[in-house]
Design an enzyme around this catalytic site. Structure first.
Site, PDB file in Angstrom:
ATOM      1  N   ASP A 330       0.862  -1.181   0.000  1.00  0.00           N
ATOM      2  CA  ASP A 330       0.000   0.000   0.000  1.00  0.00           C
ATOM      3  C   ASP A 330       0.901   1.235   0.000  1.00  0.00           C
ATOM      4  O   ASP A 330       1.847   1.307   0.787  1.00  0.00           O
ATOM      5  CB  ASP A 330      -0.885  -0.013   1.253  1.00  0.00           C
ATOM      6  CG  ASP A 330      -1.918   1.089   1.245  1.00  0.00           C
ATOM      7  OD1 ASP A 330      -3.081   0.788   0.971  1.00  0.00           O
ATOM      8  OD2 ASP A 330      -1.567   2.246   1.517  1.00  0.00           O
ATOM      9  N   ILE A 331       0.620   2.187  -0.887  1.00  0.00           N
ATOM     10  CA  ILE A 331       1.436   3.410  -0.935  1.00  0.00           C
ATOM     11  C   ILE A 331       1.133   4.250   0.302  1.00  0.00           C
ATOM     12  O   ILE A 331      -0.016   4.582   0.574  1.00  0.00           O
ATOM     13  CB  ILE A 331       1.144   4.229  -2.214  1.00  0.00           C
ATOM     14  CG1 ILE A 331       1.462   3.389  -3.457  1.00  0.00           C
ATOM     15  CG2 ILE A 331       1.961   5.521  -2.224  1.00  0.00           C
ATOM     16  CD1 ILE A 331       1.086   4.051  -4.764  1.00  0.00           C
ATOM     17  N   GLU A 373      -4.823   2.472  -3.987  1.00  0.00           N
ATOM     18  CA  GLU A 373      -3.360   2.486  -4.023  1.00  0.00           C
ATOM     19  C   GLU A 373      -2.766   1.179  -3.498  1.00  0.00           C
ATOM     20  O   GLU A 373      -1.605   1.119  -3.090  1.00  0.00           O
ATOM     21  CB  GLU A 373      -2.834   3.667  -3.196  1.00  0.00           C
ATOM     22  CG  GLU A 373      -3.110   3.594  -1.709  1.00  0.00           C
ATOM     23  CD  GLU A 373      -4.450   4.179  -1.294  1.00  0.00           C
ATOM     24  OE1 GLU A 373      -4.588   4.551  -0.122  1.00  0.00           O
ATOM     25  OE2 GLU A 373      -5.365   4.258  -2.138  1.00  0.00           O
TER      26      GLU A 373
END
Length: 459
Positions: A330-331, A373
């Site tokens: 996950d960003i 994301e």
């Protein structure tokens, strides 16, 4: 009046005109300039709101005056300026004077001095100049604000229209719309609701909480032919999202203090219409993409295809008794990227992160965009210790990547960097094949909760 004082005062106003870019800065600049004549303790400017017909603090137009006494006092002097056309009025250490545009009284200024104000003060020799300059600066700033609002409105429309160029999942699109609208209509609480098809009730999509339960009651009155609905004496506006001739959801704007202005209603109506167009397009995309396998933005497998590949890959690993691992990433602080630089830059970041990670994977590894994301990777014939090495390699590759955003013309920003949090799990022949990515997801959650930019292995 000595020449130096007049020069200093004129110079301070000229500098203020060039430098003040918001209301508090403008009023503070006036205060400093007027301090050449008085020991100014406080300067307040009040403007008549054309829609509510109430005087508002120029620096806090979203608030009503704190008390009825204050309101009555200011209103009394404002009415005097309307009727008597006097240049100013004073009481010991308080001076009132009107704010005008083309002889029309728009508001007034209230100056509190630490000493008694005497008419022998040299200030009154140039009072017409002072009054006209302050009035001009205020009206110029207000006009500038209107231009900025109009520009921001059209940018909001464009941003909403462009969402479906890269996104089509409604659970992702609607919160983005909420953020965009909230960024434009800042004086009101903004809510986005969607109608639950099965239960036939409305569910809040953005933000996370709605404290006023009456909104849900109002939403029940929406029909396929509904237009803008005003409630709470005009303080609440409900803008129905009618898609395919059916109530699909609603945008709600609410201000506890003031009515929604006609201009705001006009803006929100246009935004609603663009939102309907975007949602209609997104629904069409979803129907088409039900048969597609790839995510349009990253080129990875989409979520539907991931679920298919997960079932196939876990079945094969179990049959052949081969190792299999899953990585979920996950960003970090991706919402902040969107809020700071805009969603176009956010999409650029997603594409670059996906491309960077892809270079670190084998051809046999299965890369998918799980949503927003978040990415998920299946690593066939890979043991846990090997998967951990891969996960750390992915983390470092993203961390070291400089993402060029020059084309988006962000002031003084040519490139940015992001990091990712990662969870790793190993397949252990569970009956529920979905446990593989669920355990990786739990590890990812731990990685985010314990500092981000790290790799956590599932238990």
């Amino acid at each position: 009046m000595d020449f130096q004082t007049l020069y200093d005062f004129t110079y301070s106003l000229t500098k203020l005109y060039d430098e003040a870019n918001d209301r508090p800065a403008l009023v503070e600049g006036f205060k400093k300039a007027l301090s050449l004549f008085f020991p100014v303790e406080e300067l307040k400017i009040y403007m008549m709101d054309e829609f509510s017909f109430l005087l508002k603090d120029f620096t806090k137009p979203w608030e009503n005056l704190s008390s009825n006494c204050e309101n009555e006092e200011i209103k009394k002097y404002f009415d005097n300026f309307l009727v008597q056309k006097s240049q100013y009025e004073k009481e010991k250490n308080i001076l009132y004077f009107p704010i005008k545009q083309k002889n029309k009284t728009l508001g007034l200024a209230k100056l509190n001095s630490r000493e008694e104000i005497k008419e022998k003060n040299e200030f009154f020799n140039i009072f017409p100049l002072v009054s006209s300059q302050i009035s001009m600066f205020i009206t110029t700033l207000k006009n500038s604000e209107q231009i900025k609002i109009s520009s921001k409105f059209h940018q909001t429309l464009r941003n909403i229209a462009q969402i479906t160029q890269t996104q089509y999942e409604l659970d992702y699109i609607l919160p983005i719309m909420g953020e965009m609208i909230d960024g434009f209509i800042q004086e009101h609480l903004i809510y986005i609701f969607i109608k639950n098809k099965n239960k036939k009730e409305y569910k809040l999509i953005w933000p996370n909480k709605c404290s006023d339960s009456r909104i849900y009651e109002y939403l029940e009155s929406i029909t396929p032919k509904s237009t803008t609905i005003l409630k709470q004496d005009g303080k609440m506006g409900i803008f129905p999202l009618i898609v395919d001739n059916k109530p699909y959801g609603a945008i709600v704007a609410y201000n506890h203090f003031d009515k929604i202005t006609n201009k705001e209603i006009e803006y929100l109506d246009e935004i609603k219409n663009q939102a309907i167009t975007t949602l209609t397009r997104a629904k069409s995309y979803v129907e088409v993409l039900e048969h597609a396998t790839l995510d349009a933005l990253t080129g990875y497998n989409n979520r539907h295809q991931f679920e298919k590949r997960l079932k196939e890959t876990t079945a094969h690993a179990k049959r052949q008794n081969q190792p299999l691992c899953c990585i979920m990433s996950d960003i970090d602080f991706f919402k902040k990227v969107n809020d700071t630089y805009g969603h176009a830059v956010g999409d650029c970041v997603l594409k670059n992160v996906a491309k960077t990670i892809k270079k670190e994977l084998r051809e046999s590894d299965i890369a998918s965009r799980y949503g927003g994301e978040e990415f998920v990777f299946l690593l066939p014939q890979t043991k846990l210790d090997e998967a951990i090495i891969v996960a750390n390699r992915l983390k470092e590759a993203v961390e070291n990547k400089k993402i060029n955003i020059e084309e988006y013309k962000i002031k003084n920003i040519k490139e940015i960097s992001v990091t990712v949090s990662i969870g790793v799990s190993e397949y252990k022949n569970e009956k529920d094949y979905e446990m593989l990515y669920k355990k990786a997801d739990e590890a990812l959650y731990t990685a985010k909760e314990t500092g981000r930019n790290r790799v956590i292995i599932a238990n």
